[in-house]
Design an enzyme around this catalytic site. Structure first.
Site, PDB file in Angstrom:
ATOM      1  N   SER A   1     -15.162 -11.882 -28.839  1.00 33.63           N
ATOM      2  CA  SER A   1     -13.981 -12.478 -29.761  1.00 33.63           C
ATOM      3  C   SER A   1     -13.625 -11.248 -29.825  1.00 33.63           C
ATOM      4  O   SER A   1     -14.430  -9.739 -29.920  1.00 33.63           O
ATOM      5  CB  SER A   1     -14.788 -12.789 -31.496  1.00 33.63           C
ATOM      6  OG  SER A   1     -14.533 -12.589 -31.856  1.00 33.63           O
TER       7      SER A   1
ATOM      8  N   TYR B   1     -21.700 -12.047 -37.121  1.00 28.25           N
ATOM      9  CA  TYR B   1     -21.307 -12.592 -35.687  1.00 28.25           C
ATOM     10  C   TYR B   1     -20.463 -11.335 -35.032  1.00 28.25           C
ATOM     11  O   TYR B   1     -20.577 -11.007 -33.873  1.00 28.25           O
ATOM     12  CB  TYR B   1     -19.566 -13.028 -36.312  1.00 28.25           C
ATOM     13  CG  TYR B   1     -19.010 -14.019 -35.578  1.00 28.25           C
ATOM     14  CD1 TYR B   1     -19.149 -15.217 -34.802  1.00 28.25           C
ATOM     15  CD2 TYR B   1     -17.613 -13.351 -35.006  1.00 28.25           C
ATOM     16  CE1 TYR B   1     -18.329 -16.003 -34.109  1.00 28.25           C
ATOM     17  CE2 TYR B   1     -16.822 -14.325 -34.562  1.00 28.25           C
ATOM     18  CZ  TYR B   1     -16.758 -15.248 -33.593  1.00 28.25           C
ATOM     19  OH  TYR B   1     -16.561 -16.158 -32.598  1.00 28.25           O
TER      20      TYR B   1
END
Length: 259
Positions: A142, A155
């Site tokens: 990501s 995350y």
């Protein structure tokens, strides 16, 4: 005549395959001529994926956070489908919230899937690829792993860790002819993205940016489609990228300004 990019006739394993980016990667690999072992906890989603593949996708229901289950799936694939040439680790979860409000359970679950799950999948595949002296591994990370995000600390940290472990593995495996790369998407139209939205205006806000959260918008003026991410993965696993390893390719429309 179309160039054979090395994907035709290969066996690929994709985790997080039932929907979103994972499903797009599976569809792309099938189009390129691969047979795909699709791994996910969503049995119904896997069944739908297999049904539309005309026999080119074999579903395996497993949780990447379960190391024994991952090892068993890889064994089944190797014995039933053939040596795995391509591995793509997509499975991930998101537990949004400020770090000071993140529970121990949410932190542990995030890392068990997004980091340890990646480690186990790549390790099991790499152990089998090394004696063969070939293979390509891609982790879908990501852009949050490369730039701070409010409300996404767990995350982002898990994705940053997965990115570095993939690059370190690439260094260790380079002498065996095995390439390891990362594709880091930005905002992409997936169920995970939509779980963050509360109304129709949220899409426009993602594209425009949110200064109060210190978040730049998307310079290209559009949110990614899962196929945009899949195309980057397909490039990296193909022979077109045969001299590329240990790289982290941001596919985010310029959203991080490659910070």
């Amino acid at each position: 005549m179309a160039r054979n990019t090395g994907v035709v006739g290969s066996v690929a394993l994709v985790t997080g395959a039932a929907r979103g980016i994972g499903a797009a990667v599976v569809d792309g690999l099938v189009r390129e001529g691969a047979t795909v072992a699709a791994v996910d906890i969503d049995a119904d989603g896997l069944a739908d994926l297999a049904d539309r593949s005309h026999g080119r996708v074999v579903p395996f229901t497993a949780d990447v956070a379960d190391a024994a289950a991952v090892a068993d799936v890889v064994d089944q694939v190797e014995h039933g489908m053939g040596p795995v040439d391509v591995g793509v680790s997509v499975a991930g979860i998101l537990r949004p919230g400020p770090l000071c409000e993140t529970t121990n359970e949410d932190w542990a679950e995030t890392f068990s899937v997004n980091t340890t799950g990646v480690f186990v999948v790549l390790r099991e595949l790499a152990r089998r690829m090394v004696p063969r002296g070939r293979g390509s591994l891609v982790t879908v990370g990501s852009n949050a792993g490369g730039v701070p995000r409010t409300g996404m600390g767990a995350y982002a940290a898990s994705k940053a860790a997965a990115t570095m472990l993939t690059r370190c593995l690439g260094l260790e495996l380079a002498r065996h002819g095995i390439r390891c790369n990362v594709v880091s998407p930005g905002s992409t139209d997936t169920p995970m993205q939509r779980q963050l939205w509360t109304g129709e205006e949220d899409l426009a806000r993602v594209i425009a940016g949110t200064p109060e959260q210190f978040r730049v918008g998307i310079p290209l003026g559009r949110i990614a489609d899962p196929a945009d991410i899949a195309d980057a993965v397909l490039f990296l696993v193909s022979d077109r990228a045969r001299h590329i390893t240990m790289q982290d390719l941001f596919v985010d429309g310029g959203a991080t300004l490659r910070a």
